[in-house]
Scaffold this motif. Structure first.
Motif, PDB file in Angstrom:
ATOM      1  N   ASP A   2     -16.238  12.103  13.473  1.00 17.49           N
ATOM      2  CA  ASP A   2     -17.434  11.354  13.107  1.00 17.49           C
ATOM      3  C   ASP A   2     -17.052   9.939  12.688  1.00 17.49           C
ATOM      4  O   ASP A   2     -15.908   9.664  12.342  1.00 17.49           O
ATOM      5  CB  ASP A   2     -18.153  12.043  11.936  1.00 17.49           C
ATOM      6  N   GLU A   3     -18.053   9.067  12.680  1.00 18.45           N
ATOM      7  CA  GLU A   3     -17.814   7.695  12.241  1.00 18.45           C
ATOM      8  C   GLU A   3     -17.355   7.681  10.785  1.00 18.45           C
ATOM      9  O   GLU A   3     -17.852   8.427   9.949  1.00 18.45           O
ATOM     10  CB  GLU A   3     -19.094   6.873  12.369  1.00 18.45           C
ATOM     11  N   VAL A   4     -16.397   6.818  10.503  1.00 14.15           N
ATOM     12  CA  VAL A   4     -15.856   6.667   9.154  1.00 14.15           C
ATOM     13  C   VAL A   4     -16.297   5.313   8.623  1.00 14.15           C
ATOM     14  O   VAL A   4     -16.161   4.293   9.296  1.00 14.15           O
ATOM     15  CB  VAL A   4     -14.315   6.757   9.162  1.00 14.15           C
ATOM     16  N   THR A   5     -16.829   5.323   7.414  1.00 14.85           N
ATOM     17  CA  THR A   5     -17.281   4.100   6.751  1.00 14.85           C
ATOM     18  C   THR A   5     -16.641   4.032   5.375  1.00 14.85           C
ATOM     19  O   THR A   5     -16.514   5.054   4.698  1.00 14.85           O
ATOM     20  CB  THR A   5     -18.821   4.095   6.595  1.00 14.85           C
ATOM     21  N   ILE A   6     -16.229   2.838   4.983  1.00 10.25           N
ATOM     22  CA  ILE A   6     -15.698   2.641   3.634  1.00 10.25           C
ATOM     23  C   ILE A   6     -16.487   1.528   2.965  1.00 10.25           C
ATOM     24  O   ILE A   6     -16.672   0.455   3.543  1.00 10.25           O
ATOM     25  CB  ILE A   6     -14.187   2.330   3.635  1.00 10.25           C
ATOM     26  N   TRP A   7     -17.014   1.818   1.775  1.00 11.29           N
ATOM     27  CA  TRP A   7     -17.602   0.775   0.932  1.00 11.29           C
ATOM     28  C   TRP A   7     -16.422   0.157   0.210  1.00 11.29           C
ATOM     29  O   TRP A   7     -15.791   0.798  -0.636  1.00 11.29           O
ATOM     30  CB  TRP A   7     -18.614   1.359  -0.033  1.00 11.29           C
ATOM     31  N   HIS A   8     -16.108  -1.074   0.565  1.00 14.04           N
ATOM     32  CA  HIS A   8     -14.836  -1.695   0.235  1.00 14.04           C
ATOM     33  C   HIS A   8     -15.000  -2.959  -0.594  1.00 14.04           C
ATOM     34  O   HIS A   8     -15.895  -3.762  -0.357  1.00 14.04           O
ATOM     35  CB  HIS A   8     -14.134  -2.029   1.560  1.00 14.04           C
ATOM     36  N   ASN A   9     -14.103  -3.100  -1.570  1.00 16.84           N
ATOM     37  CA  ASN A   9     -13.975  -4.337  -2.334  1.00 16.84           C
ATOM     38  C   ASN A   9     -12.521  -4.780  -2.152  1.00 16.84           C
ATOM     39  O   ASN A   9     -11.614  -4.151  -2.693  1.00 16.84           O
ATOM     40  CB  ASN A   9     -14.286  -4.105  -3.808  1.00 16.84           C
ATOM     41  N   PRO A  10     -12.283  -5.849  -1.377  1.00 19.55           N
ATOM     42  CA  PRO A  10     -10.907  -6.248  -1.083  1.00 19.55           C
ATOM     43  C   PRO A  10     -10.098  -6.656  -2.316  1.00 19.55           C
ATOM     44  O   PRO A  10      -8.874  -6.675  -2.257  1.00 19.55           O
ATOM     45  CB  PRO A  10     -11.067  -7.419  -0.109  1.00 19.55           C
ATOM     46  N   ARG A  11     -10.746  -6.946  -3.429  1.00 19.27           N
ATOM     47  CA  ARG A  11     -10.019  -7.304  -4.661  1.00 19.27           C
ATOM     48  C   ARG A  11      -9.525  -6.080  -5.418  1.00 19.27           C
ATOM     49  O   ARG A  11      -8.755  -6.212  -6.371  1.00 19.27           O
ATOM     50  CB  ARG A  11     -10.907  -8.148  -5.568  1.00 19.27           C
ATOM     51  N   CYS A  12      -9.963  -4.907  -5.024  1.00 21.77           N
ATOM     52  CA  CYS A  12      -9.625  -3.666  -5.721  1.00 21.77           C
ATOM     53  C   CYS A  12      -8.417  -2.986  -5.065  1.00 21.77           C
ATOM     54  O   CYS A  12      -8.447  -2.689  -3.866  1.00 21.77           O
ATOM     55  CB  CYS A  12     -10.833  -2.729  -5.714  1.00 21.77           C
ATOM     56  N   SER A  13      -7.387  -2.724  -5.846  1.00 23.60           N
ATOM     57  CA  SER A  13      -6.182  -2.102  -5.291  1.00 23.60           C
ATOM     58  C   SER A  13      -6.457  -0.697  -4.762  1.00 23.60           C
ATOM     59  O   SER A  13      -5.877  -0.280  -3.754  1.00 23.60           O
ATOM     60  CB  SER A  13      -5.070  -2.061  -6.337  1.00 23.60           C
ATOM     61  N   LYS A  14      -7.327   0.045  -5.422  1.00 25.75           N
ATOM     62  CA  LYS A  14      -7.669   1.399  -4.955  1.00 25.75           C
ATOM     63  C   LYS A  14      -8.385   1.335  -3.609  1.00 25.75           C
ATOM     64  O   LYS A  14      -8.146   2.140  -2.722  1.00 25.75           O
ATOM     65  CB  LYS A  14      -8.551   2.131  -5.970  1.00 25.75           C
ATOM     66  N   SER A  15      -9.240   0.354  -3.463  1.00 21.72           N
ATOM     67  CA  SER A  15      -9.974   0.181  -2.221  1.00 21.72           C
ATOM     68  C   SER A  15      -9.014  -0.221  -1.089  1.00 21.72           C
ATOM     69  O   SER A  15      -9.081   0.321   0.017  1.00 21.72           O
ATOM     70  CB  SER A  15     -11.069  -0.877  -2.419  1.00 21.72           C
ATOM     71  N   ARG A  16      -8.119  -1.149  -1.389  1.00 21.68           N
ATOM     72  CA  ARG A  16      -7.122  -1.549  -0.385  1.00 21.68           C
ATOM     73  C   ARG A  16      -6.229  -0.364  -0.021  1.00 21.68           C
ATOM     74  O   ARG A  16      -5.873  -0.163   1.146  1.00 21.68           O
ATOM     75  CB  ARG A  16      -6.279  -2.716  -0.894  1.00 21.68           C
ATOM     76  N   GLY A  17      -5.873   0.445  -1.012  1.00 23.15           N
ATOM     77  CA  GLY A  17      -5.044   1.621  -0.764  1.00 23.15           C
ATOM     78  C   GLY A  17      -5.732   2.633   0.135  1.00 23.15           C
ATOM     79  O   GLY A  17      -5.103   3.212   1.038  1.00 23.15           O
ATOM     80  N   ALA A  18      -7.007   2.857  -0.078  1.00 23.43           N
ATOM     81  CA  ALA A  18      -7.759   3.789   0.774  1.00 23.43           C
ATOM     82  C   ALA A  18      -7.825   3.266   2.200  1.00 23.43           C
ATOM     83  O   ALA A  18      -7.665   4.032   3.163  1.00 23.43           O
ATOM     84  CB  ALA A  18      -9.164   3.997   0.210  1.00 23.43           C
ATOM     85  N   LEU A  19      -8.030   1.981   2.349  1.00 27.82           N
ATOM     86  CA  LEU A  19      -8.077   1.365   3.677  1.00 27.82           C
ATOM     87  C   LEU A  19      -6.728   1.519   4.383  1.00 27.82           C
ATOM     88  O   LEU A  19      -6.670   1.835   5.573  1.00 27.82           O
ATOM     89  CB  LEU A  19      -8.473  -0.104   3.540  1.00 27.82           C
ATOM     90  N   GLU A  20      -5.642   1.341   3.646  1.00 28.05           N
ATOM     91  CA  GLU A  20      -4.302   1.514   4.210  1.00 28.05           C
ATOM     92  C   GLU A  20      -4.070   2.960   4.654  1.00 28.05           C
ATOM     93  O   GLU A  20      -3.500   3.207   5.727  1.00 28.05           O
ATOM     94  CB  GLU A  20      -3.242   1.102   3.196  1.00 28.05           C
TER      95      GLU A  20
END
Length: 116
Positions: A2-20
């Motif tokens: 299924d399509e994957v979506t992330i509600w992302h804040n690039p200033r947040c290390s946790k958010s960047r980590g999830a994206l990685e």
């Protein structure tokens, strides 16, 4: 998948980590910078359903100044949903959604469980 979506804040290390972690898994998600493009109230209700709850407290950042200024500690569900829609900085991040499931990826490794 299924399509994957992330509600992302690039200033947040946790958010960047999830994206990685998503990238490492070969997943190219739709990235929603929710501070720039806030979710609607309906989208908030939908993500709560995907998280398996109807309680907005599951995605609210209680340590934010806006939380205190708005007096949200004792607020009801409707008031919390309105506040989240009006002030996206109150939304916990990152939130990763796949199909009809979602996770607040704190810690980011929770993305792995969502991916299966």
């Amino acid at each position: 998948m299924d399509e994957v979506t992330i509600w992302h804040n690039p200033r947040c290390s946790k958010s960047r980590g999830a994206l990685e972690l998503l990238a490492e898994a070969g997943v190219a998600p739709t990235v929603v910078r929710y501070l720039d493009t806030p979710p609607t109230r309906a989208e908030l209700v939908d993500v709560l359903r995907k998280l398996g709850t109807d309680d907005p407290r599951a995605i609210i950042r209680t340590g934010e100044q806006a939380y205190r200024e708005r007096g949200l500690a004792g607020a009801d569900r409707e008031t919390l949903l309105d506040a989240l829609a009006e002030e996206p900085s109150l939304i916990e991040r990152p939130i990763v959604q796949i199909g009809d499931r979602a996770v607040v990826a704190r810690p980011p490794e929770l993305v792995r469980e969502l991916l299966g």
